[in-house]
Design an enzyme around this catalytic site. Sequence first.
Site, PDB file in Angstrom:
ATOM      1  N   ALA A  84       0.842  -1.204   0.000  1.00  0.00           N
ATOM      2  CA  ALA A  84       0.000   0.000   0.000  1.00  0.00           C
ATOM      3  C   ALA A  84       0.869   1.243   0.000  1.00  0.00           C
ATOM      4  N   THR A 132      10.910   0.452  -4.321  1.00  0.00           N
ATOM      5  CA  THR A 132      11.129   0.847  -5.714  1.00  0.00           C
ATOM      6  C   THR A 132      12.591   1.167  -5.999  1.00  0.00           C
ATOM      7  N   ASP A 133      12.972   1.079  -7.270  1.00  0.00           N
ATOM      8  CA  ASP A 133      14.346   1.455  -7.643  1.00  0.00           C
ATOM      9  C   ASP A 133      14.565   2.965  -7.556  1.00  0.00           C
ATOM     10  N   GLU A 134      13.469   3.748  -7.476  1.00  0.00           N
ATOM     11  CA  GLU A 134      13.619   5.213  -7.482  1.00  0.00           C
ATOM     12  C   GLU A 134      14.349   5.738  -6.255  1.00  0.00           C
ATOM     13  N   TYR A 157       7.842  11.424  -3.795  1.00  0.00           N
ATOM     14  CA  TYR A 157       7.474  10.001  -3.791  1.00  0.00           C
ATOM     15  C   TYR A 157       8.664   9.135  -3.389  1.00  0.00           C
ATOM     16  N   SER A 158       9.788   9.301  -4.100  1.00  0.00           N
ATOM     17  CA  SER A 158      10.906   8.386  -3.819  1.00  0.00           C
ATOM     18  C   SER A 158      11.508   8.661  -2.441  1.00  0.00           C
ATOM     19  N   LYS A 161       9.362   6.783  -0.045  1.00  0.00           N
ATOM     20  CA  LYS A 161       9.643   5.337  -0.107  1.00  0.00           C
ATOM     21  C   LYS A 161      10.991   5.042   0.553  1.00  0.00           C
ATOM     22  N   ASN A 186      10.297  -0.221 -13.116  1.00  0.00           N
ATOM     23  CA  ASN A 186       8.945   0.088 -13.616  1.00  0.00           C
ATOM     24  C   ASN A 186       8.194  -1.165 -14.051  1.00  0.00           C
ATOM     25  N   LYS A 196      -0.334   6.406 -15.258  1.00  0.00           N
ATOM     26  CA  LYS A 196       1.039   5.989 -15.545  1.00  0.00           C
ATOM     27  C   LYS A 196       1.218   5.888 -17.057  1.00  0.00           C
ATOM     28  N   LEU A 197       2.466   6.034 -17.503  1.00  0.00           N
ATOM     29  CA  LEU A 197       2.748   6.208 -18.933  1.00  0.00           C
ATOM     30  C   LEU A 197       2.044   5.188 -19.849  1.00  0.00           C
ATOM     31  N   TYR A 214       6.960  14.109 -21.756  1.00  0.00           N
ATOM     32  CA  TYR A 214       7.656  15.093 -20.915  1.00  0.00           C
ATOM     33  C   TYR A 214       9.051  15.363 -21.490  1.00  0.00           C
ATOM     34  N   ASN A 256      11.803   6.801 -23.280  1.00  0.00           N
ATOM     35  CA  ASN A 256      10.350   6.962 -23.361  1.00  0.00           C
ATOM     36  C   ASN A 256       9.889   7.080 -24.811  1.00  0.00           C
ATOM     37  N   ASP A 287       8.640  19.508 -19.063  1.00  0.00           N
ATOM     38  CA  ASP A 287       9.201  18.342 -18.375  1.00  0.00           C
ATOM     39  C   ASP A 287       8.669  18.239 -16.939  1.00  0.00           C
TER      40      ASP A 287
HETATM   41  P1  NAD Z   1      -1.094   1.559  -6.973  1.00  0.00           P
HETATM   42  O1  NAD Z   1      -1.123   3.043  -6.796  1.00  0.00           O
HETATM   43  O2  NAD Z   1      -1.656   0.959  -8.197  1.00  0.00           O
HETATM   44  O3  NAD Z   1      -1.834   0.859  -5.739  1.00  0.00           O
HETATM   45  C1  NAD Z   1      -1.669   1.288  -4.423  1.00  0.00           C
HETATM   46  C2  NAD Z   1      -2.732   0.623  -3.565  1.00  0.00           C
HETATM   47  O4  NAD Z   1      -2.531   1.058  -2.201  1.00  0.00           O
HETATM   48  C3  NAD Z   1      -4.168   1.024  -3.940  1.00  0.00           C
HETATM   49  O5  NAD Z   1      -4.991  -0.118  -3.964  1.00  0.00           O
HETATM   50  C4  NAD Z   1      -4.591   1.971  -2.831  1.00  0.00           C
HETATM   51  O6  NAD Z   1      -5.986   1.966  -2.565  1.00  0.00           O
HETATM   52  C5  NAD Z   1      -3.797   1.442  -1.639  1.00  0.00           C
HETATM   53  N1  NAD Z   1      -3.556   2.479  -0.621  1.00  0.00           N
HETATM   54  C6  NAD Z   1      -3.078   3.731  -0.838  1.00  0.00           C
HETATM   55  N2  NAD Z   1      -3.060   4.406   0.325  1.00  0.00           N
HETATM   56  C7  NAD Z   1      -3.501   3.566   1.292  1.00  0.00           C
HETATM   57  C8  NAD Z   1      -3.708   3.680   2.696  1.00  0.00           C
HETATM   58  N3  NAD Z   1      -3.464   4.836   3.332  1.00  0.00           N
HETATM   59  N4  NAD Z   1      -4.145   2.590   3.375  1.00  0.00           N
HETATM   60  C9  NAD Z   1      -4.409   1.421   2.727  1.00  0.00           C
HETATM   61  N5  NAD Z   1      -4.283   1.274   1.403  1.00  0.00           N
HETATM   62  C10 NAD Z   1      -3.825   2.321   0.686  1.00  0.00           C
HETATM   63  O7  NAD Z   1       0.429   1.152  -6.762  1.00  0.00           O
HETATM   64  P2  NAD Z   1       1.301   0.041  -7.499  1.00  0.00           P
HETATM   65  O8  NAD Z   1       1.852   0.603  -8.741  1.00  0.00           O
HETATM   66  O9  NAD Z   1       0.543  -1.222  -7.523  1.00  0.00           O
HETATM   67  O10 NAD Z   1       2.517  -0.081  -6.457  1.00  0.00           O
HETATM   68  C11 NAD Z   1       2.424  -0.956  -5.334  1.00  0.00           C
HETATM   69  C12 NAD Z   1       3.703  -0.866  -4.528  1.00  0.00           C
HETATM   70  O11 NAD Z   1       4.806  -1.226  -5.341  1.00  0.00           O
HETATM   71  C13 NAD Z   1       4.015   0.545  -4.002  1.00  0.00           C
HETATM   72  O12 NAD Z   1       4.542   0.422  -2.725  1.00  0.00           O
HETATM   73  C14 NAD Z   1       5.042   1.078  -4.993  1.00  0.00           C
HETATM   74  O13 NAD Z   1       5.891   2.018  -4.357  1.00  0.00           O
HETATM   75  C15 NAD Z   1       5.777  -0.185  -5.360  1.00  0.00           C
HETATM   76  N6  NAD Z   1       6.389  -0.211  -6.701  1.00  0.00           N
HETATM   77  C16 NAD Z   1       5.653   0.114  -7.807  1.00  0.00           C
HETATM   78  C17 NAD Z   1       6.240   0.013  -9.071  1.00  0.00           C
HETATM   79  C18 NAD Z   1       5.476   0.325 -10.333  1.00  0.00           C
HETATM   80  O14 NAD Z   1       6.064   0.354 -11.413  1.00  0.00           O
HETATM   81  N7  NAD Z   1       4.173   0.551 -10.282  1.00  0.00           N
HETATM   82  C19 NAD Z   1       7.577  -0.394  -9.196  1.00  0.00           C
HETATM   83  C20 NAD Z   1       8.292  -0.700  -8.032  1.00  0.00           C
HETATM   84  C21 NAD Z   1       7.680  -0.623  -6.792  1.00  0.00           C
HETATM   85  O1  DAU Z   2      10.752   2.800 -11.196  1.00  0.00           O
HETATM   86  C1  DAU Z   2       9.677   2.352 -10.438  1.00  0.00           C
HETATM   87  C2  DAU Z   2       8.591   3.412 -10.402  1.00  0.00           C
HETATM   88  O2  DAU Z   2       8.007   3.441 -11.696  1.00  0.00           O
HETATM   89  C3  DAU Z   2       7.539   3.157  -9.332  1.00  0.00           C
HETATM   90  O3  DAU Z   2       8.137   3.229  -8.067  1.00  0.00           O
HETATM   91  C4  DAU Z   2       6.406   4.187  -9.429  1.00  0.00           C
HETATM   92  O4  DAU Z   2       5.389   3.867  -8.501  1.00  0.00           O
HETATM   93  C5  DAU Z   2       5.850   4.141 -10.836  1.00  0.00           C
HETATM   94  O5  DAU Z   2       4.854   5.142 -10.975  1.00  0.00           O
HETATM   95  C6  DAU Z   2       6.948   4.363 -11.875  1.00  0.00           C
HETATM   96  O6  DAU Z   2       7.458   5.714 -11.821  1.00  0.00           O
HETATM   97  P1  DAU Z   2       7.765   6.568 -13.151  1.00  0.00           P
HETATM   98  O7  DAU Z   2       7.729   8.000 -12.816  1.00  0.00           O
HETATM   99  O8  DAU Z   2       8.977   6.050 -13.837  1.00  0.00           O
HETATM  100  O9  DAU Z   2       6.488   6.118 -14.039  1.00  0.00           O
HETATM  101  P2  DAU Z   2       5.486   6.966 -14.971  1.00  0.00           P
HETATM  102  O10 DAU Z   2       4.627   5.972 -15.674  1.00  0.00           O
HETATM  103  O11 DAU Z   2       4.822   8.075 -14.242  1.00  0.00           O
HETATM  104  O12 DAU Z   2       6.464   7.629 -16.058  1.00  0.00           O
HETATM  105  C7  DAU Z   2       7.317   6.835 -16.861  1.00  0.00           C
HETATM  106  C8  DAU Z   2       8.156   7.782 -17.712  1.00  0.00           C
HETATM  107  O13 DAU Z   2       7.291   8.445 -18.662  1.00  0.00           O
HETATM  108  C9  DAU Z   2       8.809   8.905 -16.908  1.00  0.00           C
HETATM  109  O14 DAU Z   2      10.092   9.179 -17.458  1.00  0.00           O
HETATM  110  C10 DAU Z   2       7.886  10.104 -17.108  1.00  0.00           C
HETATM  111  C11 DAU Z   2       7.323   9.869 -18.512  1.00  0.00           C
HETATM  112  N1  DAU Z   2       5.935  10.385 -18.739  1.00  0.00           N
HETATM  113  C12 DAU Z   2       4.967   9.996 -17.862  1.00  0.00           C
HETATM  114  C13 DAU Z   2       3.662  10.431 -18.013  1.00  0.00           C
HETATM  115  C14 DAU Z   2       2.568  10.024 -17.034  1.00  0.00           C
HETATM  116  C15 DAU Z   2       5.646  11.194 -19.830  1.00  0.00           C
HETATM  117  O15 DAU Z   2       6.526  11.519 -20.645  1.00  0.00           O
HETATM  118  N2  DAU Z   2       4.354  11.631 -19.984  1.00  0.00           N
HETATM  119  C16 DAU Z   2       3.348  11.302 -19.123  1.00  0.00           C
HETATM  120  O16 DAU Z   2       2.196  11.761 -19.321  1.00  0.00           O
END
Ligand code: NAD
Ligand code: DAU
Length: 351
Positions: A84, A132-134, A157-158, A161, A186, A196-197, A214, A256, A287
């Site tokens: 979460a 996350t790797d961020e 965000y990062s 985390k 990602n 997300k992208l 961006y 991207n 950006d």
């Molecule tokens: P997401 O935003 O799709 O889902 C997050 C979930 O957490 C949602 O279901 C939301 O309702 C719940 N949540 C948010 N706030 C809450 C709270 N206060 N109490 C209880 N539940 C709550 O996120 P995701 O992309 O599935 O990412 C999940 C985890 O993995 C995160 O911790 C994120 O940092 C990590 N992560 C994501 C990515 C990625 O690419 N998406 C990559 C690496 C790590």
């Molecule tokens: O690396 C792991 C992370 O990847 C996770 O921890 C995050 O939860 C997840 O959201 C993701 O972060 P990014 O910022 O990399 O993902 P996003 O999809 O937002 O963007 C991917 C790339 O695309 C980034 O360089 C920004 C760019 N972008 C994104 C959006 C939404 C655009 O150029 N235009 C856009 O509208």
Amino acid sequence: MTKTILITGGAGFIGSHLVRLFVNKYPDYKIVNLDKLTYAGNLENLKDIENASNYEFVKADIVDADEIFKVFDKYQPDGIIHLAAESHVDRSIANPNEFIFTNIVGTANLLNAARNIWGDDAKGKRFYHVSTDEVYGSLGDTGFFLEDTSYDPRSPYSASKASSDHLVRAYAHTFKLPIVVSNCSNNYGSYQFPEKLIPLFINNIRNNKALPVYGKGENIRDWLWVEDHARAIDVIFHEGKNLETYNIGGHNEWTNIDLIKLMCKVMDAKLGRKEGESEKLITYVKDRAGHDMRYAIDSTKLQKELKWVPSLQFEEGIEKTIDWYLKNEEWMNNITSGDYEKYYEKQYKER
Ligand code: NAD
Ligand code: DAU
């Protein structure tokens, strides 16, 4: 039931894939999905397993310590897999506090609740923190993030985390809490919220809407299929060593703009458009503030020690993903109405 596993954030993108995997693969585990159902949480993501006898959903907010203590008291979980979080970088720039509360305070509440039920003897228990790797910051043209790369988070965000990662490790050292942490690159795949992208651009291409790239589109991300992330979490949860960190990634770097052009090409073919038609939607916009240039994970440790390997090549995975979103138009339409429209207006109007 042999074990109770509490998964937080199970109604989100990665969480729903993990809940599905555990419910189906471990019929002798009770899987409790704890989620607040924020804008990003959607129980539609779990329709296929919602009636499984080993599954239960609990609506709760990890920021509310009393509520979390009560849930832990009631279910007495043997394992916690914590996903979460507030997860979208752009939202963290617009509203950092939400990220500080959920990602830092929320994680602290879960750690305290685990200590409360496990006491000093937590043998056989496990607190798994999904990160996350961020947290490692931004790479130049070369090099990879390793498990011992110094932390250098650069967005709210990062930073939130990174802070939660530190808390988790501190609880292990100070209170002997049995923890494990993973940091993943990602993810892409089905059920991802279209802020997300990849899902955003698939939806915009389908609807002939501008594709807001961006900056110059030169930033690099390392993409992993979400089901491979869920498989990695499964392996680490069961076989990873206490106090260790495992990096998860697919060695799959894309700028991207190359990724977007690939999506345009695949979708031109699927939508019966002339090749090059969807690329005309590309629009370069302002950006992202503090935009990290490059992420790239070295997952050798996980591959060697726990024998995990990604199962899907990217070209196959992106096509599968596009097919899923095209087929599940109703899922997308249910999300992209109401509040989503307001978010989109605000987020992109000044770019
Ligand atoms: P997401 O935003 O799709 O889902 C997050 C979930 O957490 C949602 O279901 C939301 O309702 C719940 N949540 C948010 N706030 C809450 C709270 N206060 N109490 C209880 N539940 C709550 O996120 P995701 O992309 O599935 O990412 C999940 C985890 O993995 C995160 O911790 C994120 O940092 C990590 N992560 C994501 C990515 C990625 O690419 N998406 C990559 C690496 C790590
Ligand atoms: O690396 C792991 C992370 O990847 C996770 O921890 C995050 O939860 C997840 O959201 C993701 O972060 P990014 O910022 O990399 O993902 P996003 O999809 O937002 O963007 C991917 C790339 O695309 C980034 O360089 C920004 C760019 N972008 C994104 C959006 C939404 C655009 O150029 N235009 C856009 O509208």
